[in-house]
Design a protein around this motif. Structure first.
Motif, PDB file in Angstrom:
ATOM      1  N   HIS A  28      -3.960  87.261  18.090  1.00  0.00           N
ATOM      2  CA  HIS A  28      -3.769  88.791  17.753  1.00  0.00           C
ATOM      3  C   HIS A  28      -3.542  89.185  18.894  1.00  0.00           C
TER       4      HIS A  28
ATOM      5  N   TRP B  68      -5.015  93.770  19.509  1.00  0.00           N
ATOM      6  CA  TRP B  68      -5.757  94.345  18.854  1.00  0.00           C
ATOM      7  C   TRP B  68      -5.321  95.692  19.606  1.00  0.00           C
TER       8      TRP B  68
ATOM      9  N   THR C 199      -0.213  95.968  16.185  1.00  0.00           N
ATOM     10  CA  THR C 199      -0.971  97.101  15.386  1.00  0.00           C
ATOM     11  C   THR C 199      -0.257  98.054  14.374  1.00  0.00           C
TER      12      THR C 199
ATOM     13  N   GLU D 273      -6.007  99.933  10.840  1.00  0.00           N
ATOM     14  CA  GLU D 273      -4.052  99.506  11.494  1.00  0.00           C
ATOM     15  C   GLU D 273      -4.214  98.010  10.919  1.00  0.00           C
ATOM     16  N   VAL D 274      -3.045  97.144  11.313  1.00  0.00           N
ATOM     17  CA  VAL D 274      -3.107  95.698  10.789  1.00  0.00           C
ATOM     18  C   VAL D 274      -2.152  95.292  11.566  1.00  0.00           C
ATOM     19  N   ASN D 275      -2.290  93.758  11.893  1.00  0.00           N
ATOM     20  CA  ASN D 275      -0.933  94.023  12.719  1.00  0.00           C
ATOM     21  C   ASN D 275      -0.136  93.440  12.151  1.00  0.00           C
ATOM     22  N   ARG D 276       1.363  94.171  12.364  1.00  0.00           N
ATOM     23  CA  ARG D 276       2.492  93.864  12.085  1.00  0.00           C
ATOM     24  C   ARG D 276       3.305  92.868  10.862  1.00  0.00           C
TER      25      ARG D 276
ATOM     26  N   GLY E 257      -6.708  97.333  14.245  1.00  0.00           N
ATOM     27  CA  GLY E 257      -6.448  97.369  15.662  1.00  0.00           C
ATOM     28  C   GLY E 257      -7.169  98.660  16.293  1.00  0.00           C
TER      29      GLY E 257
END
Length: 421
Positions: free
Chosen positions: A98, A100, A104, A130-133, A170
């Motif tokens: 991931h 960061w 995101t 925000e988050v990982n896609r 993120g």
């Protein structure tokens, strides 16, 4: 459907009991593609590695495609060697790191009015979520978030939504949530549910991820040396699984001491702790037990840097762990800290605020460098000759010359507090 499995045995759940509980949570689902969000190596003792491996093989046997996204937050990438130690025979190329700062997308915003309300006016900025896609990828039939519930300095009790919004979150949400926790104060948060940070994450989970097929797999563990003891396993998509896990963790991971600690010696396993960014758990998790004027000695053979990345390392070197008041003063005028709130929060968390001394014993950072960030330093070899971790027992120890110390073998697995606190 929520599934809970707890053990009253001192050895915890057996591997077979854990497997059967996992199968119970997975059976009956029509799954073609699954994303597992699993802990990084700093959570080695979460038993998340074994759980991820067991789920991976069960799902693969059903013909399901499985990917593993590492919930590393701001931490360094997990190496292939670490991955194999933690996750066994899962192919390393199934692992997705991931990023960061890069991977995101913003999915919403926790409004400033709500944050002002839950913090009593101490925080008035909105919080971009925000988050990982990959969390939003509709090709996944199921997203399994695996992790350990344990006392935590930012949110109170780790995991559940934190695994999403920090573990694979993120820059904005990581930075602001950590600063929010620091402003509120460690003593007001650690070991508790419903902290303002937790409430903000609950809000984000409810409002912005309700369509995501997200299921949590939570553990409560302790460790006796290398042996991981899993006291509880909690599976489900409701907040109730977190609450059950928190109750068990408060029972197993919080040690209330009859008196304050005058001298505490903490050992940092070199496999897990390679920076003060992570190693300062020794400070966070013991500060509520430390006596004013006491000494915290951190034996850290693997610590070779301050930050987990170049930017955070430079920030720590520039400002040091100079105390809450000083960091907040610097924060008001230093753009570097405003742009990196998570690092500013870390500087606050890592300081004793002058209540007790923090002494690091390391091998690969000079005495001058350690002292430049407001810690004390002693020679590692000299320190371990006196405090032989192979001979010390967890808790109170009396040395041959009569010195009394309190020994902590792994600060990541608990919270220590004097009963008066």
């Amino acid at each position: 459907m929520n599934i809970y499995r707890e053990s009253q045995s001192r050895n915890g759940l057996t591997k077979e009991q854990i497997r059967r509980t996992l199968w119970q949570g997975l059976e009956g689902r029509k799954l073609n593609k699954v994303l597992m969000i699993s802990p990084d190596f700093t959570r080695l003792h979460s038993n998340g590695g074994f759980i991820t491996n067991a789920c991976y093989h069960f799902l693969r046997a059903q013909g399901c495609q499985v990917e593993v996204l590492i919930a590393q937050g701001t931490h360094e990438d997990i190496s292939e060697e670490q991955f194999r130690e933690m996750y066994g025979d899962i192919p390393y190329d199934m692992m997705i790191p991931h990023r960061w700062r890069e991977d995101t997308v913003v999915i919403g915003e926790v409004p400033e009015e709500y944050l002002k309300e839950i913090t009593g006016g101490l925080w008035t900025q909105s919080l971009a979520v925000e988050v990982n896609r990959k969390v939003l990828d509709p090709s996944y039939d199921l997203i399994l978030s695996v992790g350990q519930v344990v006392p935590h300095e930012v949110i109170g009790m780790a995991n559940h939504s934190k695994n999403i919004f920090v573990g694979v979150g993120g820059r904005q949400i990581i930075n602001k949530s950590h600063m929010l926790g620091a402003v509120l104060g460690l003593e007001q948060i650690m070991g508790k549910d419903h902290s303002p940070v937790r409430q903000a994450f609950d809000y984000a989970l409810k409002h912005f991820l309700k369509e995501v097929p997200l299921v949590f797999v939570l553990t409560v563990t302790t460790a006796d040396g290398e042996e991981i003891c899993t006291h509880g396993l909690y599976i489900g998509d409701e907040r109730a699984v977190l609450e059950e896990a928190i109750a068990k963790s408060q029972e197993k991971n919080i040690r209330f001491l009859d008196k304050e600690i005058q001298k505490c010696v903490v050992y940092l396993d070199p496999r897990e702790f390679q920076s003060t960014w992570v190693g300062n758990k020794a400070v966070y998790r013991t500060r509520m037990a430390m006596a004013d004027g006491g000494e915290l000695l951190i034996l850290a053979p693997g610590v070779h840097c301050f930050g987990e990345d170049k930017t955070n390392d430079e920030i720590i070197r520039r400002y040091g762990y100079c105390g809450r008041k000083r960091v907040l003063e610097l924060f008001e005028r230093e753009e570097l800290l405003k742009e990196n709130m998570g690092a500013a929060a870390h500087l606050i968390h890592g300081s004793s605020d002058g209540r007790f001394t923090v002494t690091y014993a390391v091998k690969e950072i000079s005495k001058e460098e350690i002292e430049s960030v407001y810690f004390q330093a002693v020679d590692y070899d000299e320190a371990v000759r006196r405090y032989d971790v192979s001979r010390l027992k967890e808790g109170g120890n009396r040395m041959e010359d009569g010195e009394e110390i309190y020994f902590v073998r792994n600060p990541a697995l608990g919270l220590w507090a004097a009963k008066k606190a």
